[in-house]
Design a protein around this motif. Structure first.
Motif: not given
Length: 79
Positions: A37-40, A63-76
């Motif tokens: 996910v990239v966001s200013e 934690g419910g229907v979505l229980h497995a999420l590898q998350l990477t965040t960044a700025v543009p």
């Protein structure tokens, strides 16, 4: 029931309107996802706060229907 990538993207963009989201199905089962996910709006925030913003956008799905999420965040990248 697993959560589809477009549903995850829709939730993230609803909470973070300028987000650019790339989804990867890690296991080929539509149940184990990686999201970049990239966001200013992340600029100047520590990575933990960036990730909390994404989790807030996902709401009770995480934690419910979505229980497995590898998350990477960044700025543009600024040119």
């Amino acid at each position: 029931m697993p959560m589809a990538a477009d549903e995850i993207v829709s939730l993230i963009v609803a909470g973070i309107p300028d987000a650019q989201v790339e989804m990867t199905d890690l296991a080929g089962d539509n149940n184990h996802w990686a999201a970049r996910v990239v966001s200013e709006s992340f600029r100047g925030l520590p990575r933990l706060k960036q990730q909390r913003a994404v989790y807030a956008a996902l709401g009770d799905k995480m934690g419910g229907v979505l229980h497995a999420l590898q998350l990477t965040t960044a700025v543009p990248v600024q040119e």
